[in-house]
Design a protein around this motif. Structure first.
Motif, short mmCIF file in Angstrom:
data_model
loop_
_atom_site.label_atom_id
_atom_site.label_comp_id
_atom_site.label_asym_id
_atom_site.label_seq_id
_atom_site.Cartn_x
_atom_site.Cartn_y
_atom_site.Cartn_z
N ALA A 190 0.87 -1.18 0.00
CA ALA A 190 0.00 0.00 0.00
C ALA A 190 0.91 1.22 0.00
CB ALA A 190 -0.89 0.01 1.23
N GLN A 191 0.70 2.13 -0.98
CA GLN A 191 1.57 3.30 -1.15
C GLN A 191 0.79 4.57 -0.88
OE1 GLN A 191 3.66 3.29 -4.89
NE2 GLN A 191 4.12 5.47 -4.79
N GLY A 192 1.43 5.49 -0.16
CA GLY A 192 0.77 6.75 0.15
C GLY A 192 1.75 7.87 0.41
N GLY A 193 1.16 9.00 0.85
CA GLY A 193 1.95 10.14 1.27
C GLY A 193 2.17 11.22 0.25
N GLY A 194 1.81 10.99 -1.01
CA GLY A 194 2.16 11.96 -2.04
C GLY A 194 1.02 12.78 -2.61
N PHE A 195 -0.22 12.36 -2.35
CA PHE A 195 -1.37 13.01 -2.97
C PHE A 195 -2.47 13.26 -1.95
CE2 PHE A 195 0.75 10.60 -6.25
CZ PHE A 195 0.77 11.45 -7.34
N THR A 231 7.20 -8.43 5.47
CA THR A 231 5.84 -8.11 5.88
C THR A 231 5.82 -7.02 6.94
OG1 THR A 231 5.17 -10.38 5.41
CG2 THR A 231 3.69 -9.08 6.81
N ALA A 232 4.98 -6.01 6.72
CA ALA A 232 4.74 -4.89 7.64
C ALA A 232 5.85 -3.85 7.68
CB ALA A 232 4.41 -5.37 9.06
N THR A 233 6.90 -4.02 6.86
CA THR A 233 7.94 -3.00 6.83
C THR A 233 7.49 -1.82 5.98
OG1 THR A 233 9.10 -4.07 4.99
CG2 THR A 233 9.85 -4.60 7.24
N VAL A 234 8.11 -0.67 6.26
CA VAL A 234 7.79 0.57 5.56
C VAL A 234 9.04 1.00 4.80
CG1 VAL A 234 6.94 2.93 5.82
CG2 VAL A 234 6.25 1.18 7.47
N ALA A 235 8.87 1.32 3.52
CA ALA A 235 10.00 1.69 2.67
C ALA A 235 9.68 2.94 1.87
CB ALA A 235 10.34 0.53 1.72
N THR A 271 11.13 10.96 -2.21
CA THR A 271 10.81 12.23 -1.54
C THR A 271 9.83 11.95 -0.40
OG1 THR A 271 9.11 12.74 -3.21
CG2 THR A 271 11.31 13.71 -3.53
N ASN A 272 8.54 12.15 -0.63
CA ASN A 272 7.56 11.99 0.45
C ASN A 272 6.76 10.70 0.40
OD1 ASN A 272 6.10 12.82 -1.80
ND2 ASN A 272 4.82 14.25 -0.68
N GLN A 273 6.77 10.00 -0.72
CA GLN A 273 5.95 8.79 -0.81
C GLN A 273 6.65 7.59 -0.18
OE1 GLN A 273 3.91 8.06 -4.54
NE2 GLN A 273 4.22 10.21 -5.12
N PHE A 274 5.84 6.75 0.45
CA PHE A 274 6.32 5.56 1.13
C PHE A 274 5.35 4.43 0.85
CE2 PHE A 274 3.44 7.77 3.89
CZ PHE A 274 2.66 6.78 4.44
N PHE A 275 5.75 3.22 1.17
CA PHE A 275 4.83 2.08 1.04
C PHE A 275 5.03 1.11 2.18
CE2 PHE A 275 8.52 0.90 -1.53
CZ PHE A 275 8.75 -0.44 -1.21
N ILE A 276 3.98 0.33 2.41
CA ILE A 276 3.97 -0.69 3.46
C ILE A 276 3.81 -2.04 2.78
CG2 ILE A 276 2.85 -1.53 5.56
CD1 ILE A 276 1.73 1.39 5.88
N ASN A 277 4.72 -2.95 3.06
CA ASN A 277 4.70 -4.28 2.45
C ASN A 277 3.65 -5.17 3.10
OD1 ASN A 277 7.05 -4.40 0.48
ND2 ASN A 277 8.08 -3.61 2.29
N TYR A 278 2.81 -5.80 2.27
CA TYR A 278 1.82 -6.77 2.77
C TYR A 278 2.44 -8.14 2.99
CZ TYR A 278 -2.20 -3.75 2.06
OH TYR A 278 -3.12 -2.73 2.15
N LYS A 279 3.55 -8.41 2.32
CA LYS A 279 4.22 -9.71 2.47
C LYS A 279 5.71 -9.49 2.27
CE LYS A 279 4.01 -11.19 -2.35
NZ LYS A 279 5.15 -12.00 -2.68
N ASP A 280 6.49 -10.53 2.44
CA ASP A 280 7.92 -10.45 2.17
C ASP A 280 8.10 -10.25 0.67
OD1 ASP A 280 8.12 -11.05 4.84
OD2 ASP A 280 9.14 -12.97 4.57
N VAL A 286 5.54 -1.38 10.74
CA VAL A 286 4.27 -1.20 11.45
C VAL A 286 4.30 -2.15 12.64
CG1 VAL A 286 1.75 -1.39 11.33
CG2 VAL A 286 3.03 -0.51 9.36
N VAL A 287 4.32 -1.60 13.84
CA VAL A 287 4.44 -2.41 15.06
C VAL A 287 3.12 -2.53 15.81
CG1 VAL A 287 6.92 -2.00 15.35
CG2 VAL A 287 5.27 -0.41 16.39
#
Length: 183
Positions: free
Chosen positions: A70-75, A100-104, A115-124, A143-144
């Protein structure tokens, strides 16, 4: 009491600096991201700058692919791109994996374009890790708490946005109402 025991007691009593955590409040619920400032100092500092400036408030998760990320932060919810600071150096070789659950950090084909966009991994997602000629995507947190909220994002139907041509856009906006540092 021996000096050794006294020193040990003093060490135990010293406060341990806790990792920085960011509370993300969305219209689907809250989740908490814990940053790894030790292994990803550039990406963490960049993310915190946007958090502290309020840049993520009222943005959306504009790209959600179940079983991927899931990607967000830019719009914002009207798909208007938020202003950004200069791109940062890619830290994908920091040893943190796109698990899984890491943010990149999201980026273009240019490895040093985040820049400002990031994503959260649903799986490895090992194919996103730096290896050989693959510059990878820099993980800087995880995500903890509240990962179920992130998983719920993947239940919302997606499609293309006619105005922007973007694919995998949630048909019901997933709004980041606010982000704030909680520790």
């Amino acid at each position: 009491m021996s000096r050794f025991l006294l020193a040990l007691c003093l060490l135990i009593a010293l406060p341990v600096s806790a990792a920085t955590q960011v509370l993300v409040t969305t219209n689907l619920g809250d989740f908490t991201i814990q940053l790894n400032e030790e292994k990803a100092p550039i990406s963490s500092k960049n993310f915190l700058r946007y958090v502290e400036e309020g840049n993520y408030n009222e943005t959306i998760f504009h790209r959600v692919i179940p079983g991927f990320m899931a990607q967000g932060g830019g719009f914002d919810k009207d798909m208007v791109k938020r202003p950004t600071h200069a791109p940062i150096k890619n830290e994908a070789s920091n040893g943190l994996k796109n698990d899984t659950a890491t943010v990149a950090m999201a980026r273009t084909q240019n490895p040093n374009s985040a820049t400002n966009q990031f994503f959260i991994n649903y799986k490895d997602n090992a194919f996103l890790n730096a290896a050989g000629n693959n510059p990878g995507y820099a993980v800087f947190g995880k995500v903890v708490k509240g990962f179920s909220v992130v998983q719920d994002m993947a239940k919302i139907p997606t499609g293309s946005n006619r105005a922007t041509g973007m694919q995998d856009v949630p048909q019901q906006p997933i709004i980041i109402e606010s982000m704030k540092v909680i520790k």
